[in-house]
Design an enzyme around this catalytic site. Structure first.
Site, PDB file in Angstrom:
ATOM      1  N   GLU A  29      -7.111  -3.301  -4.013  1.00  0.00           N
ATOM      2  CA  GLU A  29      -8.497  -3.052  -3.629  1.00  0.00           C
ATOM      3  C   GLU A  29      -8.951  -1.699  -4.186  1.00  0.00           C
ATOM      4  O   GLU A  29      -9.818  -1.631  -5.046  1.00  0.00           O
ATOM      5  CB  GLU A  29      -8.594  -3.080  -2.094  1.00  0.00           C
ATOM      6  CG  GLU A  29     -10.004  -2.996  -1.540  1.00  0.00           C
ATOM      7  CD  GLU A  29      -9.997  -3.219  -0.026  1.00  0.00           C
ATOM      8  OE1 GLU A  29     -10.668  -4.168   0.428  1.00  0.00           O
ATOM      9  OE2 GLU A  29      -9.312  -2.458   0.697  1.00  0.00           O
TER      10      GLU A  29
ATOM     11  N   GLU B 154      -7.755   5.347  -4.531  1.00  0.00           N
ATOM     12  CA  GLU B 154      -6.601   5.781  -3.740  1.00  0.00           C
ATOM     13  C   GLU B 154      -5.321   5.715  -4.572  1.00  0.00           C
ATOM     14  O   GLU B 154      -4.397   6.511  -4.362  1.00  0.00           O
ATOM     15  CB  GLU B 154      -6.472   4.940  -2.472  1.00  0.00           C
ATOM     16  CG  GLU B 154      -7.528   5.274  -1.432  1.00  0.00           C
ATOM     17  CD  GLU B 154      -7.377   4.478  -0.147  1.00  0.00           C
ATOM     18  OE1 GLU B 154      -7.329   5.105   0.933  1.00  0.00           O
ATOM     19  OE2 GLU B 154      -7.321   3.236  -0.202  1.00  0.00           O
TER      20      GLU B 154
ATOM     21  N   ASP C 205       0.793  -1.240   0.000  1.00  0.00           N
ATOM     22  CA  ASP C 205       0.000   0.000   0.000  1.00  0.00           C
ATOM     23  C   ASP C 205       0.823   1.287   0.000  1.00  0.00           C
ATOM     24  O   ASP C 205       0.318   2.332   0.435  1.00  0.00           O
ATOM     25  CB  ASP C 205      -0.941   0.036   1.218  1.00  0.00           C
ATOM     26  CG  ASP C 205      -2.053  -0.988   1.160  1.00  0.00           C
ATOM     27  OD1 ASP C 205      -2.149  -1.709   0.154  1.00  0.00           O
ATOM     28  OD2 ASP C 205      -2.821  -1.073   2.133  1.00  0.00           O
TER      29      ASP C 205
END
Length: 681
Positions: A491, A495, A415
């Site tokens: 996911e 973002e 991430d």
């Protein structure tokens, strides 16, 4: 576009993190002095025992026990997920099964944007090039080849020169084996053995008998590496290095086909030559250079359409309350992710205040941002902070360097673009409203950006090339140094978009046209990919009807799976699925959800889920934000009834979004609607 920071390891303290794996087991020694990929399409090959498969379209490929196994996978599906299962269709080795020879690891001898080269014991070198219908193996010195299958071999036939062999299996598959010189084969029920061979062998599954002549025609030209070059803003060129003779045949996924330059003289698209894949039909393209072009977008600070003056009063009321609350609510979390979200939330207030002519709140926002961001950049935030890991080449957090589960795995490179994107947004805004601050912290700002957006390669680079962005799939992966049976995953596309958009805004603040161009281009590609693979639309044939009927958006997209569940929520929580593909709510969100018909379908699919007990107010806010794309009045009424907001969102931001929507009519988002200069071409 030279985007990298050579000073990162001076900007942040170095760490020897105990939670990171040792890369030296699987990478050749000559590669270890340069930064190494942490989110690549072949990551499983260098994690744990290196023996989990990876998807190198159209094949699932597994390297284990001194052998390489090929699988041309079938798709299985339910209404909740679509997945592929690895089956050992063909296993290739230079070590006979059951022999006493010690099994050795494979080594990655080279890698680039579009391929990875895997060296196996006993002189086998595999050029694993993405989108190749052939798997190519160079046998570098004379050695017998052993081939096995879990299926039964029905027949093997060879041409007169023994350079082409047709292998029929009892699972209905036919495989073609081409060799650069005569190859003599002996077979049993499920094994094939060759005499000693030195040269090149190529394997291809034959999905349709009509394709055989095409595979024959292009069997003698093979790619050994490939790079993706940013030639101009919103343009990407693939260039392959090839050997042998003749033209190069590769496969393109649906987004490639959409972006391939029309009338590109150097390629030919074979639209009736198709291999199935998890990403849609892969179509044959002949040519060793492809040019991809996406419509330009402008990375704007403010809403694309602007606000009507009559809406200012309502937004200013909320803005003044939200900014006043910043004084009494300092950030208390230690999490790099949630901290970053709160920084970006506050930064939105400064930009919205410019749009509604309310500059008097900016000093309060500036003070909040400086006090929140500076401790992370100068190392005075005792509870957490950024450190530099020289083992793989990247930033980790203090908490993540000690605990692989902390900060959502940031310490094992999970991430990164999500967390750092939020920080970059705050930095971009603060550098805009306080240029002196921006100059002071420019080295740290660029180190955060370069961690996931460096374009340089080799021993001079501090970070790997484009840590998260996959230049073949044209979107990002989030998974980091964690082995997954289903390969890489991501996911939240929104973002990811935020990360590249925020980098482009930072480029605007620093007058860096290269960074503006790169960030805008990656954001545009990420949005195209989201609309292609995450947004589930009726009438398109990307996914099976049973899955399409129950889903309007994918939860987690994996290399070899589509899942309706999220990491943090079950499939029934549709509001979370919608929200995680929208947040954070920004001017660029308008481009991501430009398809008004899809926005309506998505909200209609989601709304029944809001009747569930315990639905978070923050998630409802994102549903109403998409509703505003086609029905401003209903969205405004619903938003005013909210009693809370996502930690990265606010009433101010929702009102700004709703009032900056259009009339709900689709005014043709194909073309240059999001780049003003297009109107004057």
């Amino acid at each position: 576009m030279p985007v990298h920071s050579s000073a990162a390891h001076f900007v942040f303290p170095q760490t020897e993190s105990p939670v990171l794996p040792d890369p030296s087991r699987f990478f050749s020694p000559n590669l270890l002095s340069s930064p190494l990929p942490t989110n690549s399409f072949y990551q499983n090959f260098v994690l744990k025992n290196g023996d989990q498969p990876e998807y190198i379209q159209p094949y699932l490929i597994k390297s284990a026990s001194s052998s390489l196994t090929l699988c041309y996978p079938s798709r299985f599906f339910t209404s909740a997920f679509i997945y592929q299962v690895f089956i050992a269709d063909l296993t290739i080795s230079a070590v006979q099964k059951g022999s006493n020879e010690v099994s050795n690891d494979h080594k990655i001898s080279s890698f680039d944007d579009l391929s990875v080269t895997l060296d196996l014991p006993n002189n086998l070198r595999f050029f694993l090039v993405r989108g190749s219908p052939f798997i190519t193996c160079a046998v570098t010195s004379s050695t017998p080849i052993y081939i096995s299958t879990i299926h039964a071999i029905l027949s093997i036939s060879s041409n007169s020169s023994n350079t082409k062999h047709t292998i029929k299996l009892n699972n209905t598959q036919t495989w073609l084996l081409y060799s650069s010189s005569p190859l003599n084969l002996n077979s049993s029920v499920n094994t094939i053995t060759s005499t000693a061979f030195h040269g090149v062998i190529r394997f291809a599954v034959l999905p349709d008998p009509q394709y055989e002549s095409i595979l024959d025609q292009f069997s003698a030209c093979y790619p050994i590496r490939g790079e993706a070059v940013f030639t101009n803003p919103f343009s990407l060129e693939y260039r392959w290095e090839k050997k042998g003779w003749g033209d190069l045949l590769l496969l393109a996924h649906p987004l490639h086909i959409q972006l391939l330059s029309k009338g590109h003289r150097d390629i030919a698209v074979l639209k009736d030559f198709k291999y199935k894949s998890m990403d849609g039909d892969l179509v044959g393209v002949v040519g060793d250079s492809w040019a991809l072009h996406t419509n330009p977008i402008s990375a704007t600070w403010h809403s694309i359409r602007g606000l009507e003056e009559e809406s200012f009063h309502e937004i200013v009321d909320a803005l003044c309350r939200d900014v006043e609350a910043l004084k009494s609510t300092p950030i208390t979390t230690n999490s790099s992710y949630f901290y970053g979200k709160l920084v970006a939330r506050a930064a939105r207030f400064a930009l919205i205040s410019e749009e509604v002519s309310c500059p008097h709140v900016i000093p309060t926002v500036r003070k909040f941002l400086k006090e929140a961001i500076e401790p992370w950049l100068d190392g005075t935030f005792n509870a957490n902070g950024f450190l530099f890991d020289s083992k793989w080449g990247g930033l980790v957090t203090k908490l993540g360097s000690l605990d692989s589960g902390a900060d959502f795995g940031f310490g094992v490179y999970n991430d990164h673009h999500f967390h750092l994107g939020y920080f970059l947004y705050g930095i971009a805004v603060l550098a805009k409203i306080d240029p002196a601050w921006g100059r002071k912290y420019r080295p740290q700002a660029y180190a955060l950006m370069a961690d996931f957006m460096n374009l340089g390669r080799g021993s001079n680079a501090i970070f790997p090339r484009l840590r998260n962005f996959d230049l073949w799939k044209l979107h990002s992966w989030a998974g980091g140094l964690t082995e997954f049976a289903d390969g890489r995953n991501q996911e939240s596309t929104s973002e990811a978009v935020n990360a590249y958009y925020s980098a482009a805004l930072m480029g605007l603040s620093y007058g860096d046209s290269h960074l503006v161009a790169l960030g805008s281009t990656l954001a545009a590609l990420e949005m195209h990919a989201a609309q292609t693979w995450w947004h589930v639309k009726e009438g398109e044939d990307m996914y099976e009807a049973e899955f399409v009927k129950e889903n309007r958006v994918v939860g987690v997209l994996w290399s070899t799976k589509r899942d309706s569940g999220l990491w943090f929520a079950p499939p029934e929580w549709k509001e979370c699925r919608l929200g995680i593909q929208l947040l954070p709510l920004l001017p660029i969100s308008e481009i991501l959800f430009a398809d008004i018909g899809f926005a309506r379908d998505l909200v209609n699919w989601t709304l029944p889920a809001l009747e569930r007990a315990g639905v978070g107010e923050g998630w409802k806010g994102f549903v109403y934000a998409v509703q505003a794309v086609y029905d401003k009045e209903a969205a405004l009424e619903n938003t005013k009834n909210l009693t809370g907001y996502d930690d990265g969102n606010s009433l101010t931001n929702l009102l700004w979004w709703i009032h900056s929507r259009g009339d709900g009519k689709d005014d043709g988002h194909h073309g240059g609607r999001y780049c003003w200069s297009k109107h004057y071409h």
